[in-house]
Write a protein that holds these residues in place. Structure first.
Motif, PDB file in Angstrom:
ATOM      1  N   GLY A 185       6.845  12.489  -0.126  1.00 25.24           N
ATOM      2  CA  GLY A 185       5.540  12.596   0.523  1.00 25.24           C
ATOM      3  C   GLY A 185       4.732  11.322   0.504  1.00 25.24           C
ATOM      4  O   GLY A 185       3.601  11.288   0.960  1.00 25.24           O
ATOM      5  N   VAL A 186       5.307  10.235  -0.045  1.00 23.57           N
ATOM      6  CA  VAL A 186       4.606   8.953  -0.161  1.00 23.57           C
ATOM      7  C   VAL A 186       5.498   7.862   0.417  1.00 23.57           C
ATOM      8  O   VAL A 186       6.706   7.844   0.182  1.00 23.57           O
ATOM      9  CB  VAL A 186       4.264   8.644  -1.639  1.00 23.57           C
ATOM     10  CG1 VAL A 186       3.644   7.279  -1.788  1.00 23.57           C
ATOM     11  CG2 VAL A 186       3.351   9.708  -2.203  1.00 23.57           C
ATOM     12  N   LEU A 187       4.906   6.944   1.163  1.00 25.40           N
ATOM     13  CA  LEU A 187       5.649   5.845   1.782  1.00 25.40           C
ATOM     14  C   LEU A 187       5.001   4.519   1.408  1.00 25.40           C
ATOM     15  O   LEU A 187       3.789   4.365   1.542  1.00 25.40           O
ATOM     16  CB  LEU A 187       5.649   6.010   3.304  1.00 25.40           C
ATOM     17  CG  LEU A 187       6.389   4.959   4.116  1.00 25.40           C
ATOM     18  CD1 LEU A 187       7.894   5.042   3.827  1.00 25.40           C
ATOM     19  CD2 LEU A 187       6.135   5.162   5.595  1.00 25.40           C
ATOM     20  N   ASN A 188       5.800   3.575   0.914  1.00 21.24           N
ATOM     21  CA  ASN A 188       5.304   2.231   0.600  1.00 21.24           C
ATOM     22  C   ASN A 188       5.321   1.391   1.867  1.00 21.24           C
ATOM     23  O   ASN A 188       6.251   1.482   2.668  1.00 21.24           O
ATOM     24  CB  ASN A 188       6.170   1.562  -0.460  1.00 21.24           C
ATOM     25  CG  ASN A 188       6.116   2.284  -1.772  1.00 21.24           C
ATOM     26  OD1 ASN A 188       5.087   2.815  -2.160  1.00 21.24           O
ATOM     27  ND2 ASN A 188       7.232   2.342  -2.468  1.00 21.24           N
ATOM     28  N   LYS A 189       4.305   0.532   2.020  1.00 20.51           N
ATOM     29  CA  LYS A 189       4.191  -0.308   3.214  1.00 20.51           C
ATOM     30  C   LYS A 189       3.636  -1.676   2.822  1.00 20.51           C
ATOM     31  O   LYS A 189       2.728  -1.771   2.006  1.00 20.51           O
ATOM     32  CB  LYS A 189       3.253   0.370   4.222  1.00 20.51           C
ATOM     33  CG  LYS A 189       3.035  -0.405   5.500  1.00 20.51           C
ATOM     34  CD  LYS A 189       2.103   0.363   6.423  1.00 20.51           C
ATOM     35  CE  LYS A 189       1.826  -0.435   7.672  1.00 20.51           C
ATOM     36  NZ  LYS A 189       0.925   0.271   8.585  1.00 20.51           N
ATOM     37  N   ARG A 190       4.210  -2.727   3.405  1.00 21.22           N
ATOM     38  CA  ARG A 190       3.738  -4.091   3.181  1.00 21.22           C
ATOM     39  C   ARG A 190       3.823  -4.839   4.504  1.00 21.22           C
ATOM     40  O   ARG A 190       4.780  -4.693   5.249  1.00 21.22           O
ATOM     41  CB  ARG A 190       4.582  -4.805   2.131  1.00 21.22           C
ATOM     42  CG  ARG A 190       4.111  -6.227   1.838  1.00 21.22           C
ATOM     43  CD  ARG A 190       5.054  -6.959   0.899  1.00 21.22           C
ATOM     44  NE  ARG A 190       5.278  -6.283  -0.353  1.00 21.22           N
ATOM     45  CZ  ARG A 190       4.572  -6.493  -1.470  1.00 21.22           C
ATOM     46  NH1 ARG A 190       3.587  -7.355  -1.469  1.00 21.22           N
ATOM     47  NH2 ARG A 190       4.860  -5.843  -2.576  1.00 21.22           N
ATOM     48  N   THR A 191       2.815  -5.653   4.795  1.00 25.68           N
ATOM     49  CA  THR A 191       2.810  -6.466   6.005  1.00 25.68           C
ATOM     50  C   THR A 191       3.117  -7.911   5.630  1.00 25.68           C
ATOM     51  O   THR A 191       2.533  -8.451   4.683  1.00 25.68           O
ATOM     52  CB  THR A 191       1.443  -6.380   6.714  1.00 25.68           C
ATOM     53  OG1 THR A 191       1.187  -5.008   7.017  1.00 25.68           O
ATOM     54  CG2 THR A 191       1.445  -7.181   7.994  1.00 25.68           C
ATOM     55  N   LEU A 192       4.048  -8.511   6.372  1.00 25.88           N
ATOM     56  CA  LEU A 192       4.448  -9.899   6.150  1.00 25.88           C
ATOM     57  C   LEU A 192       4.257 -10.684   7.437  1.00 25.88           C
ATOM     58  O   LEU A 192       4.408 -10.138   8.526  1.00 25.88           O
ATOM     59  CB  LEU A 192       5.928  -9.981   5.774  1.00 25.88           C
ATOM     60  CG  LEU A 192       6.405  -9.216   4.556  1.00 25.88           C
ATOM     61  CD1 LEU A 192       7.903  -9.074   4.587  1.00 25.88           C
ATOM     62  CD2 LEU A 192       5.963  -9.932   3.304  1.00 25.88           C
ATOM     63  N   VAL A 193       3.938 -11.967   7.304  1.00 20.89           N
ATOM     64  CA  VAL A 193       3.960 -12.878   8.442  1.00 20.89           C
ATOM     65  C   VAL A 193       5.159 -13.789   8.219  1.00 20.89           C
ATOM     66  O   VAL A 193       5.229 -14.503   7.221  1.00 20.89           O
ATOM     67  CB  VAL A 193       2.657 -13.705   8.562  1.00 20.89           C
ATOM     68  CG1 VAL A 193       2.755 -14.671   9.730  1.00 20.89           C
ATOM     69  CG2 VAL A 193       1.450 -12.792   8.709  1.00 20.89           C
ATOM     70  N   LEU A 194       6.123 -13.708   9.143  1.00 21.56           N
ATOM     71  CA  LEU A 194       7.348 -14.498   9.054  1.00 21.56           C
ATOM     72  C   LEU A 194       7.421 -15.444  10.230  1.00 21.56           C
ATOM     73  O   LEU A 194       7.084 -15.075  11.353  1.00 21.56           O
ATOM     74  CB  LEU A 194       8.573 -13.578   9.057  1.00 21.56           C
ATOM     75  CG  LEU A 194       8.637 -12.513   7.970  1.00 21.56           C
ATOM     76  CD1 LEU A 194       9.867 -11.641   8.151  1.00 21.56           C
ATOM     77  CD2 LEU A 194       8.623 -13.145   6.593  1.00 21.56           C
ATOM     78  N   GLN A 195       7.858 -16.688   9.965  1.00 18.05           N
ATOM     79  CA  GLN A 195       7.923 -17.710  11.012  1.00 18.05           C
ATOM     80  C   GLN A 195       9.338 -18.250  11.123  1.00 18.05           C
ATOM     81  O   GLN A 195      10.020 -18.465  10.113  1.00 18.05           O
ATOM     82  CB  GLN A 195       6.958 -18.852  10.700  1.00 18.05           C
ATOM     83  CG  GLN A 195       6.886 -19.900  11.788  1.00 18.05           C
ATOM     84  CD  GLN A 195       5.870 -20.980  11.471  1.00 18.05           C
ATOM     85  OE1 GLN A 195       5.726 -21.384  10.334  1.00 18.05           O
ATOM     86  NE2 GLN A 195       5.183 -21.435  12.493  1.00 18.05           N
ATOM     87  N   THR A 228       0.851  -1.183   0.000  1.00 16.88           N
ATOM     88  CA  THR A 228       0.000   0.000   0.000  1.00 16.88           C
ATOM     89  C   THR A 228       0.889   1.236   0.000  1.00 16.88           C
ATOM     90  O   THR A 228       2.057   1.180   0.379  1.00 16.88           O
ATOM     91  CB  THR A 228      -0.933   0.034   1.229  1.00 16.88           C
ATOM     92  OG1 THR A 228      -0.140  -0.011   2.416  1.00 16.88           O
ATOM     93  CG2 THR A 228      -1.889  -1.140   1.223  1.00 16.88           C
ATOM     94  N   THR A 229       0.322   2.336  -0.437  1.00 14.19           N
ATOM     95  CA  THR A 229       1.032   3.601  -0.470  1.00 14.19           C
ATOM     96  C   THR A 229       0.332   4.565   0.471  1.00 14.19           C
ATOM     97  O   THR A 229      -0.881   4.737   0.400  1.00 14.19           O
ATOM     98  CB  THR A 229       1.049   4.163  -1.909  1.00 14.19           C
ATOM     99  OG1 THR A 229       1.624   3.177  -2.768  1.00 14.19           O
ATOM    100  CG2 THR A 229       1.877   5.416  -1.997  1.00 14.19           C
ATOM    101  N   LEU A 230       1.108   5.170   1.357  1.00  9.98           N
ATOM    102  CA  LEU A 230       0.568   6.085   2.361  1.00  9.98           C
ATOM    103  C   LEU A 230       1.185   7.463   2.210  1.00  9.98           C
ATOM    104  O   LEU A 230       2.335   7.588   1.798  1.00  9.98           O
ATOM    105  CB  LEU A 230       0.885   5.563   3.770  1.00  9.98           C
ATOM    106  CG  LEU A 230       0.518   4.124   4.088  1.00  9.98           C
ATOM    107  CD1 LEU A 230       1.153   3.715   5.397  1.00  9.98           C
ATOM    108  CD2 LEU A 230      -0.976   3.984   4.163  1.00  9.98           C
ATOM    109  N   LYS A 231       0.428   8.491   2.565  1.00 10.37           N
ATOM    110  CA  LYS A 231       0.988   9.838   2.617  1.00 10.37           C
ATOM    111  C   LYS A 231       1.854   9.936   3.863  1.00 10.37           C
ATOM    112  O   LYS A 231       1.475   9.450   4.931  1.00 10.37           O
ATOM    113  CB  LYS A 231      -0.113  10.882   2.690  1.00 10.37           C
ATOM    114  CG  LYS A 231      -0.869  11.081   1.412  1.00 10.37           C
ATOM    115  CD  LYS A 231      -1.857  12.217   1.554  1.00 10.37           C
ATOM    116  CE  LYS A 231      -2.603  12.432   0.265  1.00 10.37           C
ATOM    117  NZ  LYS A 231      -3.542  13.558   0.371  1.00 10.37           N
ATOM    118  N   SER A 232       3.022  10.558   3.715  1.00  8.04           N
ATOM    119  CA  SER A 232       3.936  10.688   4.852  1.00  8.04           C
ATOM    120  C   SER A 232       4.728  11.976   4.732  1.00  8.04           C
ATOM    121  O   SER A 232       5.342  12.242   3.694  1.00  8.04           O
ATOM    122  CB  SER A 232       4.887   9.498   4.906  1.00  8.04           C
ATOM    123  OG  SER A 232       5.858   9.707   5.906  1.00  8.04           O
TER     124      SER A 232
END
Length: 93
Positions: free
Chosen positions: A25-35, A15-19
């Motif tokens: 002014g744009v920040l990329n973000k990704r959520t991962l599940v790591l084991q 996803t891209t967020l304003k920052s």
């Protein structure tokens, strides 16, 4: 901080967020599940990848070497833990 070998259980969409802190002014973000390596009951972490790390596509089951940063913060009287990826490198198959 030490590097750990982990398995990707799940990789979310980028996803891209304003920052205000990001250069453009744009920040990329990704959520991962790591084991952690071992059996199916090993410790898992929900990790946030930011910036250029968030643009990397990870496949489920992919082995990675990751350096993680664990932080806590307080919000409305509750304490939350954040796990941020400092570095993630895919291990070649």
């Amino acid at each position: 901080m030490e590097a750990m070998i982990l398995r990707v259980v799940k990789s979310g969409m980028m996803t891209t967020l304003k920052s205000d802190k990001a250069e453009n002014g744009v920040l990329n973000k990704r959520t991962l599940v790591l084991q952690e390596m071992g059996g199916k009951y090993e410790s898992s972490y929900v990790v946030t990848a930011l910036g250029n790390l968030a643009t990397i596509e990870f496949a489920e089951g992919q082995l990675v070497v990751a350096s993680l940063r664990f932080t806590t913060r307080e919000y409305n009287g509750q304490v939350f833990m954040d796990v941020i990826a400092n570095e993630i490198h895919k291990i070649k198959d």
